[in-house]
Design an enzyme around this catalytic site. Structure first.
Site, PDB file in Angstrom:
ATOM      1  N   LYS A  39       0.846  -1.201   0.000  1.00  0.00           N
ATOM      2  CA  LYS A  39       0.000   0.000   0.000  1.00  0.00           C
ATOM      3  C   LYS A  39       0.880   1.250   0.000  1.00  0.00           C
ATOM      4  CE  LYS A  39      -0.190  -0.377   5.016  1.00  0.00           C
ATOM      5  NZ  LYS A  39      -0.987  -0.755   6.185  1.00  0.00           N
ATOM      6  N   ARG A 129     -11.179   0.601  14.379  1.00  0.00           N
ATOM      7  CA  ARG A 129     -10.897   1.361  13.173  1.00  0.00           C
ATOM      8  C   ARG A 129     -11.753   0.794  12.049  1.00  0.00           C
ATOM      9  NH1 ARG A 129      -4.656   1.723  11.254  1.00  0.00           N
ATOM     10  NH2 ARG A 129      -5.289  -0.327  10.534  1.00  0.00           N
ATOM     11  N   TYR A 251      15.520  30.297   7.264  1.00  0.00           N
ATOM     12  CA  TYR A 251      14.276  30.957   7.699  1.00  0.00           C
ATOM     13  C   TYR A 251      14.226  31.100   9.210  1.00  0.00           C
ATOM     14  CZ  TYR A 251      11.910  30.571   3.161  1.00  0.00           C
ATOM     15  OH  TYR A 251      11.537  30.696   1.856  1.00  0.00           O
ATOM     16  N   MET A 299      11.440  24.500   1.962  1.00  0.00           N
ATOM     17  CA  MET A 299      10.646  23.674   1.045  1.00  0.00           C
ATOM     18  C   MET A 299      11.517  22.831   0.132  1.00  0.00           C
ATOM     19  SD  MET A 299       7.758  24.762  -1.758  1.00  0.00           S
ATOM     20  CE  MET A 299       6.676  25.564  -0.601  1.00  0.00           C
TER      21      MET A 299
HETATM   22  C1  LIG Z   1      -0.169  -1.671   6.815  1.00  0.00           C
HETATM   23  C2  LIG Z   1      -0.797  -2.927   7.224  1.00  0.00           C
HETATM   24  C3  LIG Z   1      -0.017  -4.073   7.376  1.00  0.00           C
HETATM   25  C4  LIG Z   1       1.500  -4.055   7.341  1.00  0.00           C
HETATM   26  O1  LIG Z   1       1.951  -3.502   8.547  1.00  0.00           O
HETATM   27  P1  LIG Z   1       3.520  -3.335   8.880  1.00  0.00           P
HETATM   28  O2  LIG Z   1       3.502  -2.831  10.274  1.00  0.00           O
HETATM   29  O3  LIG Z   1       4.063  -2.342   7.915  1.00  0.00           O
HETATM   30  O4  LIG Z   1       4.145  -4.665   8.726  1.00  0.00           O
HETATM   31  C5  LIG Z   1      -0.686  -5.264   7.640  1.00  0.00           C
HETATM   32  N1  LIG Z   1      -2.025  -5.304   7.764  1.00  0.00           N
HETATM   33  C6  LIG Z   1      -2.807  -4.211   7.650  1.00  0.00           C
HETATM   34  C7  LIG Z   1      -4.278  -4.321   7.807  1.00  0.00           C
HETATM   35  C8  LIG Z   1      -2.221  -2.986   7.385  1.00  0.00           C
HETATM   36  O5  LIG Z   1      -2.976  -1.893   7.296  1.00  0.00           O
END
Ligand SMILES: *Cc1c(COP(=O)(O)O)cnc(C)c1O
Length: 357
Positions: A39, A129, A251, A299
């Site tokens: 992801k 969640r 800055y 930036m």
């Molecule tokens: C992101 C995620 C993972 C992977 O988690 P890591 O801590 O990066 O290994 C696994 N399962 C779900 C549902 C996630 O959202």
């Protein structure tokens, strides 16, 4: 020609080796398959390159958060891989891509019921969640008919505190999962993320879902990192100037030299994901030496005090992330976690992927 932008090098062999090591680890725990969380563009590293390297190593299950990520990944991986969309999506939205939805609510189950499609069912065991609550699962246990007409490939849940092994949430979630699964038709289950693979046999499952550890982040915070580093970010020095004592830099004039100093300005700033909270806190590396960042990260630019490093001049590369300065450490200096440092990595770096053969 000298570099004019940062160079982000992603070691695909290291990522594949990390996956292979985690697969062996899951097997030792008594677990089954190991997939990969790709992801957020494979945690900022580029899913179009990372996912095929994982597939070549033997990975068959890929997890994305959103439908659009899955749609982009299907042509890259071809038909053999299972691409699971954690946030779910409505039936038909994946067109011909044959993505696998995670069903997170009773409404999701109702929408997919009767489609005959492969699905994951997410149970909430303590994150509040996504996923079915215990009450929603109870209703489903009493009337499982909505699950008819889908192929329940995996039941899954997600650990809230896996990076903190003694945390009581870990065992609590493991026992809640066992209790909830017992109320459902028998199905394989998917449990551990990266850190969960370091919690022991109670966290083994039919399919683990590591992400961060594949990319070299430490799944065992506070202990030595068992994973191979996979990311190196080096940025070019654009200009070096000598300043007298008492000269402000950057800055807000937040840093003022206390001695005659040499300041190197590099081509990376917060627009590149070099977080502004690193202002005055980060270190860079050059020839195995630490170089302090001074003043604010702006930036497009950041400034380093190279007074003690006379070898650094325009065109020199300063390493912002690398084996000697891992993303987890950069994150700690920024007050965040390595995941955020990686997923923030900007689009302006020249990306180089290394892979043997
Ligand atoms: C992101 C995620 C993972 C992977 O988690 P890591 O801590 O990066 O290994 C696994 N399962 C779900 C549902 C996630 O959202």
């Amino acid at each position: 020609m000298a570099e004019t932008a940062g160079v982000l090098t992603v070691d695909l062999d290291a990522i594949a080796a990390n996956w292979t090591a985690l697969r062996a680890r899951h097997a030792e725990m008594g677990g089954g398959e190991v997939g990969a969380a790709v992801k957020a563009d494979a945690y900022g590293l580029g899913a179009a390159r990372v996912a095929p390297a994982l597939a070549a190593a033997g990975c068959r299950h890929f997890f994305v958060a959103q439908l659009s990520e899955g749609m982009a990944l299907r042509p890259v991986l071809g038909p053999g891989a299972m691409i699971v969309v954690l946030n779910g999506f409505p039936p038909g939205a994946d067109q011909e891509a044959e993505l696998v939805p995670v069903l997170n609510t009773p409404g999701d189950i109702a929408a997919w019921s009767g489609t005959g499609r492969d699905v994951f069912l997410h149970l909430d065991t303590g994150m509040a969640r996504l996923g079915l609550t215990a009450a929603e699962l109870e209703a489903l246990a009493e009337d499982p008919s909505p699950l008819q007409g889908v192929r329940l490939r995996y039941v899954m849940t997600h650990l809230a505190c896996a990076d903190d092994p003694p945390h009581p949430m870990n065992t609590a979630q493991a026992s809640r999962l066992a209790a909830l699964r017992a109320r459902l038709p028998a199905a394989p289950f998917s449990f551990a993320n990266s850190s969960g693979l370091f919690l022991g046999r109670d966290f083994a499952s039919n399919l683990a879902r590591p992400g961060c550890a594949l990319y070299g982040l430490n799944p065992t915070p506070g202990r030595a990192n068992p994973m191979r580093p996979a990311v190196r970010l080096a940025v070019p020095v654009l200009q070096v100037r000598d300043i007298p004592a008492g000269t402000p830099v950057g800055y807000g004039a937040t840093w003022v030299s206390t001695r005659p100093s040499r300041i190197a300005t590099v081509a990376a700033g917060y627009a590149d994901g070099y977080l502004r909270s690193l202002s005055g806190r980060a270190i860079g590396r050059h020839n195995w030496q630490d170089i302090p960042l001074v003043g604010r990260v702006s930036m497009d630019l950041s400034t380093f005090d190279v007074t003690d490093h006379p070898g650094i001049g325009p065109g020199s590369m300063i390493e912002l992330i690398g084996p000697g300065n891992p993303a987890d450490e950069v994150a700690a200096r920024a007050g965040t976690i390595g995941y955020e440092v990686l997923t923030a990595l900007g689009a302006r770096y020249r990306r180089v992927y290394t892979q043997s053969a």
